[in-house]
Design an enzyme around this catalytic site. Structure first.
Site, short mmCIF file in Angstrom:
data_model
loop_
_atom_site.label_atom_id
_atom_site.label_comp_id
_atom_site.label_asym_id
_atom_site.label_seq_id
_atom_site.Cartn_x
_atom_site.Cartn_y
_atom_site.Cartn_z
CD GLN A 8 52.02 39.57 39.77
OE1 GLN A 8 50.90 39.66 40.25
NE2 GLN A 8 52.89 38.65 40.16
CE1 TYR A 49 44.98 33.14 38.69
CE2 TYR A 49 47.18 33.62 39.52
CZ TYR A 49 45.81 33.49 39.73
OH TYR A 49 45.28 33.70 40.97
NE ARG A 71 55.31 36.10 42.67
CZ ARG A 71 54.84 36.27 43.92
NH1 ARG A 71 53.63 35.84 44.25
NH2 ARG A 71 55.55 36.86 44.84
C1 LIG Z 1 45.36 38.21 49.43
C2 LIG Z 1 46.46 37.71 48.55
C3 LIG Z 1 46.45 38.00 47.20
C4 LIG Z 1 47.50 37.58 46.38
N1 LIG Z 1 47.53 37.97 45.08
C5 LIG Z 1 48.61 37.70 44.32
C6 LIG Z 1 48.76 38.29 43.04
O1 LIG Z 1 47.95 39.07 42.61
N2 LIG Z 1 49.84 37.96 42.32
C7 LIG Z 1 50.79 37.09 42.80
O2 LIG Z 1 51.76 36.81 42.10
N3 LIG Z 1 50.67 36.57 44.01
C8 LIG Z 1 49.64 36.86 44.79
N4 LIG Z 1 49.58 36.38 46.08
C9 LIG Z 1 50.68 35.59 46.60
C10 LIG Z 1 51.66 36.45 47.38
O3 LIG Z 1 52.31 37.39 46.54
C11 LIG Z 1 52.73 35.58 48.07
O4 LIG Z 1 53.48 34.90 47.09
C12 LIG Z 1 52.14 34.57 49.04
O5 LIG Z 1 51.10 35.15 49.80
C13 LIG Z 1 53.21 34.05 50.00
O6 LIG Z 1 53.83 35.09 50.72
P1 LIG Z 1 53.46 35.41 52.28
O7 LIG Z 1 53.70 34.14 53.04
O8 LIG Z 1 54.41 36.49 52.66
O9 LIG Z 1 52.03 35.82 52.34
C14 LIG Z 1 48.53 36.79 46.91
C15 LIG Z 1 48.51 36.47 48.26
C16 LIG Z 1 47.50 36.94 49.09
C17 LIG Z 1 47.56 36.59 50.56
#
Ligand SMILES: Cc1cc2nc3c(=O)[nH]c(=O)nc-3n(C[C@H](O)[C@H](O)[C@H](O)COP(=O)(O)O)c2cc1C
Ligand SMILES: Cc1cc2nc3c(=O)[nH]c(=O)nc-3n(C[C@H](O)[C@H](O)[C@H](O)COP(=O)(O)OP(=O)(O)OC[C@H]3O[C@@H](n4cnc5c(N)ncnc54)[C@H](O)[C@@H]3O)c2cc1C
Length: 763
Positions: free
Chosen positions: A493, A574, A622
């Site tokens: 990504q 972003y 995304r």
């Molecule tokens: C610790 C953490 C870091 C994340 N970093 C990113 C990232 O680098 N890029 C991104 O697109 N989403 C990032 N997200 C969002 C996740 O990819 C995801 O869309 C979001 O947590 C919802 O999914 P979940 O309910 O399964 O956690 C991050 C989420 C968490 C919890």
């Protein structure tokens, strides 16, 4: 107590009965404007559970109702000339007239004073002699309207038109019949409610309704037209209307969803449809009315409970139940309002989508109801995925998937998650172990965290990068490990933090600026992320050229490192997201204003990356499908166009996230809360999507995939705690077709055995 019940529908009658049962000394007067036998509608349906509740409350009327119910288990869906039949759904139907007659008789026996053909006054002063006044006068309650400001009434008028017919054609299964006419689609919900009658509700969009001329036809003409359209289901039986007194177009109703913030005012209490409505397509209005009545009678008769406390408990408990049902009803209503989205599905998937529309029924619920049918769906899903007929059913999450030349072993994805553990952009041993373990855990595809295209493009000093030759080697070590030791594919990504850059690592303060050593940030416009964040510099065309070149360079490095796929991060506020959202993009040049303008730079970047990335390898993007800011921000409507635009630019997959684009946004969280956006983009823009956001059970993933709401399912936080989520899910579902690293086989076998034994024990 002296009680006046306004309205003699199910709510009013059953409340009167329930009060008398608890204390025969209550004096209850019930006022109904119609005659005892005049009523609208034909049959109503309940679930088996509702009948159990009625039996527990009043065994006498409960038993009569139970004995007279028409019971059936099957649902038939007729679509595109095919019939899909599934079983185990356990419904019961009864004529509304008959139900009311049973309740009237029982109320009379218990000493309730029934006053028919009595129009109840909507002025509280006229009921001064009563301790309680119960507004059970239905969805159009006059007394609720008279005191509307005290109830906080919210009414939403839904769009589709429907007509509640009856017919002597007896349907053996709950039948959904979808018919295409030159004017568009029209459909019927039909079910038997006694030995000789069925309800037959005809529904269509307002557009088709007008195009068919139903807005001008009298009832006779409308009935004749509907009989022609549904002739093959009716076996020559006529459609019967009991709204004959209304002019034709007015006999067609639109559903009104009613919610009240407060259910009582002084001694006036709302009950049943007067307090709330639930769309007929989930058939729960009468159930809610009857259960309201039971609860209200119970709290009013509980010794030692004052009236205010009693009413507070009545509302608190019933409201929760009502909200749950109204949520399901909303999903179901929306499904019928947008069903054109699903008409390209094969009939079996269309039926699955229909059965799971309210999200109350999941994949595993369907297995409990009708295992052979569900296994048929699973075989169909697997066969489509592999391209040849498959004999063994398997959970949809374990179907393979292909994007260009990249083949995924299954549909589970480790969502991108920033780990804030790099130095100078360099991934290290932590990243090797982190990604390596998650790839060993069985997911088909593992995303890297947002990896930044320059040092200034990082969110925090801990973010990984792809902007120096040493980054390539470090990433290659991880990619090689994944390829050598697992079946997983790995996606890089790439992103640029824009206005959310130069902040602390996640656990020291999300989006909070660094204490020292901040670097300048850029964005579409001079709009800071929050008052605490830096004012970004609005990008010039020269900046755009430089950033575009950085993304292209990073893509080439990704290829060198051996990644299978690349994703462009254009979500979450972003840099590229700051162009797409009208909240953060205030530009007046060709990169601001209309959606096409706001997308111009992100699409330029995407196209340039696509050109630099091998044609046989896939790319995703995304997006934030909503800013959660209503019409002021990106709307789900726009998200469909955003998905289409990226697909045209060569995106193979839209990774559908939402929000994090505006600090004051008010997201609506819940299970699978972002999946509706993935569904809409997939089925309106006709592009592959990945759903993400609070998906945490294998059942969620299977339901989403089998219903065609997304093609891949990403889980983030569940994978933080359980890198082996996919293997564990395979064991829990008794699925053996997943590759387990040989070093871990013993553990997997033991887990599978133990889980199977536990399941047997529970059964
Ligand atoms: C610790 C953490 C870091 C994340 N970093 C990113 C990232 O680098 N890029 C991104 O697109 N989403 C990032 N997200 C969002 C996740 O990819 C995801 O869309 C979001 O947590 C919802 O999914 P979940 O309910 O399964 O956690 C991050 C989420 C968490 C919890
Ligand atoms: C097309 C359609 C299909 C449905 N299918 C189902 C189903 O399958 N299952 C299900 O559970 N529910 C179904 N419902 C919903 C169900 O009909 C209602 O939720 C249920 O009837 C609510 O009961 P109630 O007593 O609150 O209101 P109502 O049944 O509307 O009763 C209100 C009563 O008050 C009387 N009244 C109104 N104003 C006055 C006045 N001023 N003075 C005296 N009397 C007055 C009315 O005449 C009426 O008899 C359906 C509804 C529709 C429109």
């Amino acid at each position: 107590m002296r009680i006046a019940c306004l309205g003699g529908g199910p709510a009013g009658l059953y409340f009167a009965i329930s009060m008398k049962l608890r204390d025969p000394a209550h004096e209850v007067d019930l006022f109904e404007r119609n005659r005892a036998d005049d009523t609208f509608g034909w049959g109503v349906v309940f679930s088996d559970q509702t009948v159990e509740n009625l039996l527990a409350n009043d065994p006498v009327s409960g038993a009569t109702i139970r004995d007279e119910f028409a019971h059936w288990d099957d649902i038939e869906v007729h679509i595109h000339g095919e019939t899909i039949r599934s079983s185990g759904h356990g419904f019961i139907g009864i004529g509304r007239k008959r139900l009311l007659r049973i309740l009237q008789d029982r109320a009379r026996d218990l000493g309730v004073n029934l006053h028919f053909e009595h129009e109840a006054s909507a002025r509280l002063e006229d009921w001064a002699g009563y301790d309680l006044v119960i507004a059970a006068d239905g969805a159009n309650s006059r007394i609720r309207t008279a005191y509307a400001e005290h109830f906080g009434v919210d009414i939403q008028v839904r769009r589709n038109k429907f007509f509640w017919f009856g017919t002597e054609k007896v349907f053996e299964a709950f039948t959904f019949a979808f018919e295409e006419t030159e004017a568009g689609w029209i459909w019927a919900h039909a079910y038997r409610f006694d030995e000789g009658f069925s309800t037959f509700i005809v529904e269509t969009s307002p557009e088709t309704w007008a195009k068919l001329g139903l807005d001008r036809m009298d009832q006779g003409e409308a009935i004749a037209l509907c009989e022609r359209i549904f002739a093959r289901y009716l076996d020559g039986r006529p459609l019967l209307s009991n709204a004959a007194h209304l002019p034709g177009p007015q006999a067609w109703l639109t559903f009104r969803r009613i919610v009240c913030a407060t259910w009582h005012y002084r001694n006036l209490i709302l009950l049943g449809d007067a307090a709330h409505t639930a769309h007929f397509s989930i058939g729960s209005g009468t159930k809610l009315a009857l259960e309201d009545a039971i609860k209200l009678a119970e709290v009013l008769n509980r010794p030692g409970l004052g009236r205010e406390e009693a009413l507070a408990e009545y509302q608190a408990e019933r409201n929760l139940e009502v909200l749950k049902l109204q949520n399901s009803a909303r999903n179901s209503t929306e499904w019928f309002e947008t069903l054109e989205r699903y008409l390209h599905f094969e009939p079996i998937q269309f039926a699955y989508s229909l059965l799971t529309r309210s999200q109350r029924v999941s994949h595993e619920n369907l297995r409990l109801r009708d295992r052979p049918w569900l296994e048929g769906v699973e075989r169909w899903f697997q066969s489509k995925a592999v391209g040849t007929p498959v004999n063994d059913p398997a959970p949809p999450m374990f179907a393979p998937y292909r994007l260009r030349d990249m083949r995924l072993a299954n549909r589970i994805v480790v969502s991108p998650m920033a780990m804030y553990s790099a130095q100078d952009g360099m991934p290290n041993d932590f990243h090797l172990v982190h990604y390596g373990t998650r790839a060993q855990g069985g997911a088909g595809l593992v995303y890297t965290e947002m990896t930044c295209v320059s040092a200034e493009g990082r969110i925090s000093p801990g973010c990984t990068g792809m902007y120096a030759p040493e980054h390539v080697a470090a990433w290659k070590r991880i990619v090689d490990f994944v390829h050598a030791n697992t079946d997983a594919r790995i996606c890089l990504q790439l992103g640029h933090s824009g206005p959310k850059g130069s902040t602390k690592v996640g656990w020291e303060g999300n989006d909070a600026p660094l204490e020292a050593g901040n670097w300048p940030v850029i964005a579409a416009s001079e709009v800071p992320w929050s008052a605490a964040n830096q004012m970004p510099r609005a990008m010039t065309r020269a900046d755009m050229d430089a950033i575009l070149a950085q993304f292209v360079a990073a893509v080439s490095m990704g290829e060198e490192a051996g990644f299978d796929m690349v994703e462009l991060h254009a979500a979450h506020g972003y840099l590229l997201s700051s162009f797409i959202s009208p909240l953060s993009n205030r530009r007046t040049d060709e990169y601001g204003g209309s959606l096409a303008n706001r997308l111009r730079f992100p699409l330029e970047v995407f196209a340039a990356m696509r050109a630099a990335w091998p044609v046989e390898k896939p790319m995703s993007v995304r997006i934030s499908a909503t800013d959660w800011m209503g019409e002021a921000g990106v709307t789900p409507d726009e998200a469909v166009r955003i998905g289409e635009a990226f697909a045209e630019a060569g995106a193979d997959l839209i990774d559908v996230s939402a929000g994090q684009t505006w600090a004051e946004a008010r997201p609506v969280y819940g299970r699978m809360f972002q999946t509706p956006f993935a569904d809409r983009i997939r089925n309106e823009a006709r592009v592959a999507t990945m759903a993400v956001g609070n998906i945490y059970e294998p059942d969620h993933a299977n339901s989403i995939l089998a219903a065609g709401r997304a093609d891949l399912v990403a889980l983030a936080r569940p994978h933080l705690i359980d890198p082996m989520w996919t293997l564990r899910s395979a064991a829990a579902q008794g699925h053996r077709g997943v590759r387990v690293p040989p070093q871990y086989l013993n553990g997997m076998e033991q887990l599978a055995r133990n889980l199977a034994r536990d399941a047997e024990f529970k059964a």
